[in-house]
Motif scaffolding. Structure first.
Motif, PDB file in Angstrom:
ATOM      1  N   HIS A   1     -20.674 -20.390 -22.126  1.00 30.61           N
ATOM      2  CA  HIS A   1     -21.402 -21.663 -22.121  1.00 30.61           C
ATOM      3  C   HIS A   1     -20.773 -22.582 -21.087  1.00 30.61           C
ATOM      4  O   HIS A   1     -19.549 -22.604 -20.919  1.00 30.61           O
ATOM      5  CB  HIS A   1     -21.337 -22.339 -23.494  1.00 30.61           C
ATOM      6  N   SER A   2     -21.604 -23.359 -20.411  1.00 32.41           N
ATOM      7  CA  SER A   2     -21.052 -24.332 -19.465  1.00 32.41           C
ATOM      8  C   SER A   2     -20.377 -25.460 -20.233  1.00 32.41           C
ATOM      9  O   SER A   2     -20.739 -25.765 -21.378  1.00 32.41           O
ATOM     10  CB  SER A   2     -22.166 -24.892 -18.571  1.00 32.41           C
ATOM     11  N   ARG A   3     -19.402 -26.098 -19.613  1.00 31.96           N
ATOM     12  CA  ARG A   3     -18.721 -27.214 -20.277  1.00 31.96           C
ATOM     13  C   ARG A   3     -19.661 -28.401 -20.442  1.00 31.96           C
ATOM     14  O   ARG A   3     -19.511 -29.179 -21.384  1.00 31.96           O
ATOM     15  CB  ARG A   3     -17.473 -27.595 -19.484  1.00 31.96           C
ATOM     16  N   GLU A   4     -20.597 -28.551 -19.528  1.00 31.61           N
ATOM     17  CA  GLU A   4     -21.592 -29.623 -19.661  1.00 31.61           C
ATOM     18  C   GLU A   4     -22.425 -29.410 -20.922  1.00 31.61           C
ATOM     19  O   GLU A   4     -22.665 -30.353 -21.692  1.00 31.61           O
ATOM     20  CB  GLU A   4     -22.503 -29.667 -18.431  1.00 31.61           C
ATOM     21  N   PHE A   5     -22.851 -28.161 -21.168  1.00 32.87           N
ATOM     22  CA  PHE A   5     -23.613 -27.851 -22.379  1.00 32.87           C
ATOM     23  C   PHE A   5     -22.776 -28.127 -23.622  1.00 32.87           C
ATOM     24  O   PHE A   5     -23.264 -28.710 -24.608  1.00 32.87           O
ATOM     25  CB  PHE A   5     -24.049 -26.385 -22.364  1.00 32.87           C
ATOM     26  N   LEU A   6     -21.513 -27.735 -23.580  1.00 32.55           N
ATOM     27  CA  LEU A   6     -20.661 -27.910 -24.754  1.00 32.55           C
ATOM     28  C   LEU A   6     -20.371 -29.379 -25.041  1.00 32.55           C
ATOM     29  O   LEU A   6     -20.163 -29.751 -26.195  1.00 32.55           O
ATOM     30  CB  LEU A   6     -19.355 -27.133 -24.567  1.00 32.55           C
TER      31      LEU A   6
END
Length: 460
Positions: free
Chosen positions: A110-115
């Motif tokens: 998962h991207s950190r932006e999504f998280l």
């Protein structure tokens, strides 16, 4: 029984039955058996749970989803796989809390932006399991260092009428009706009608109050949340963050630098010793060379250089910088990188800064051009700590505040401190999230604090 107890002394439990409660991180199903990657949150490495179709509720177990909470009873056995020492042969698996198939934290990248959008779930991922465990251990190490060295822990106020930095970038605190503000005769907001009878804000620092306690206990530290109403969207700025601010009486700038180096090295060493699994993961997947960087820092000897000489080094380096180094001006990130990673290849203390770019409370040097301020620059991160010897002379402090056009209303107590048994004293501030970024290799402050508060973002 917890995962941590098993991993710390697995040989003791081989052949024994255990009961565990936790969550499914991944569920791999096959026709006659299945594997559950299981974690109860107490240890970074997940446990492998093995089950087969001899269990009477095999079909129900096969339907368990990732993210579900379960209770497992089984035997601890040696694992046939070399990469893991043991596994659990399940005798019973009980569903405690189901999880739908659209659970956002699936076993994939998962991207950190999504998280960040799923901040209430991101502690369940490997990345944030590592980051926030390290945050917890680092916080303990900070308290341990200062408590073991006889510092008094001060809970400085969150709501204050004093602006430590003199910059005015503070969040206002009020109970006034914003739709119907009381006004004075000259049309200004009448804060005498407010809750505290004056204008108040969220603190930007506990330093000023810390100085009052240092002049009673000699050595104190604060560790708490601070706030800056700064409209900055960089990777290193947040509007709510935690600060560690020690203050030490009868301590000059050299002594201040000694304590800065000693305390930071203690925290880094403590994390190295107590978060091995987390650091190995981060070294492999986030910041290659992280372990080498931290181990080298602990063993290194720092360099101390004046701001004037630091600028001279930069100018004479022959390097082409995006921002030209200039006497009397601040250092850019690229300047810090050159000094720590090319010129000296070690931590660097830059001290005696130009007074015009530093705060009013820093002690004026005899040259009348610089103040006894210091920044600690570290390889791979840049500025990590800022400190200074405080101005203990009433007349000089008074004059300095006048030069900066600062209002003295509400600051009388701070100035009188210089008249009531004042002495030379020093202190420093460590931005806790900056320290966590250094310890983990995370490059964005939004990922170093559980619920980041940045411009336009106050979710959860």
């Amino acid at each position: 029984m917890t995962d941590r107890e098993l991993f710390k002394d697995s040989k003791k439990y081989i052949g024994k039955e255990v009961t565990l409660e936790g969550w499914i991180k991944n569920h791999r199903k096959q026709k006659e058996f299945g594997f559950i990657s299981f974690s109860d949150g107490t240890f970074f490495t997940p446990l492998q749970i093995v089950y087969d179709n001899k269990l009477k509720d095999f079909d129900d177990i096969q339907k368990l989803h990732n993210g579900s909470a379960i209770k497992v009873k089984g035997k601890v056995v040696k694992s046939p796989k070399e990469e893991q020492e043991f596994e659990i042969q399940a005798k019973k698996i009980e569903l405690l809390g189901d999880c739908p198939e659209d659970y956002p934290i699936q076993p994939k990248k998962h991207s950190r932006e999504f998280l960040r959008e799923q901040a209430y779930l991101r502690p369940r991922t490997n990345l944030f399991q590592a980051v926030f465990r390290i945050r917890s251990k680092a916080a303990y190490a900070i308290h341990k260092y200062f408590q073991d060295n006889d510092y008094v822990y001060l809970h400085s106020p969150i709501i204050t009428a004093a602006d430590c930095e003199g910059a005015g970038e503070m969040f206002r605190v009020t109970t006034l009706d914003l739709e119907n503000l009381p006004k004075t005769k000259d049309g200004k907001v009448d804060y005498s009608k407010d809750f505290f009878g004056k204008e108040t804000s969220l603190t930007v620092s506990g330093q000023l109050q810390g100085e009052t306690f240092a002049l009673a206990y000699q050595k104190i530290y604060t560790f708490g949340p601070t706030f800056r109403a700064e409209n900055s969207n960089t990777k290193t700025h947040a509007n709510e963050f935690w600060m560690i601010e020690p203050e030490i009486a009868f301590c000059d700038l050299d002594g201040d630098m000694d304590i800065i180096e000693d305390s930071i090295k203690f925290v880094v060493k403590y994390v190295l010793e107590n978060c091995h699994e987390e650091l190995v993961f981060l070294d492999n997947f986030v910041d290659k060379g992280l372990l080498d960087k931290l181990n080298t820092f602990v063993k290194s000897k720092s360099v101390r250089i004046t701001h004037h000489d630091a600028i001279k080094c930069l100018i004479e380096s022959g390097k082409k910088f995006e921002f030209e180094p200039k006497y009397g001006e601040d250092l850019a990130r690229e300047h810090e990188k050159y000094l720590t990673e090319e010129k000296f290849n070690c931590p660097v203390f830059v001290y005696n800064w130009p007074k015009d770019i530093k705060a009013f409370y820093m002690r004026l040097n005899d040259d009348n051009e610089t103040v006894a301020a210091v920044d600690l620059l570290v390889p791979g991160s840049g500025e990590l700590v800022g400190g200074s010897q405080r101005e203990e002379r009433f007349d000089v402090l008074n004059r300095r505040m006048d030069e900066l056009g600062m209002s003295k209303e509400g600051m009388e107590w701070y100035m009188k401190l210089r008249q009531y048994g004042g002495c030379y004293h020093s202190g420093f501030g460590i931005g806790f999230e900056r320290l966590i970024m250094y310890l983990t290799g995370i490059d964005n402050i939004r990922d170093a604090i559980p619920y980041p508060r940045t411009p336009g973002n106050c979710d959860f």
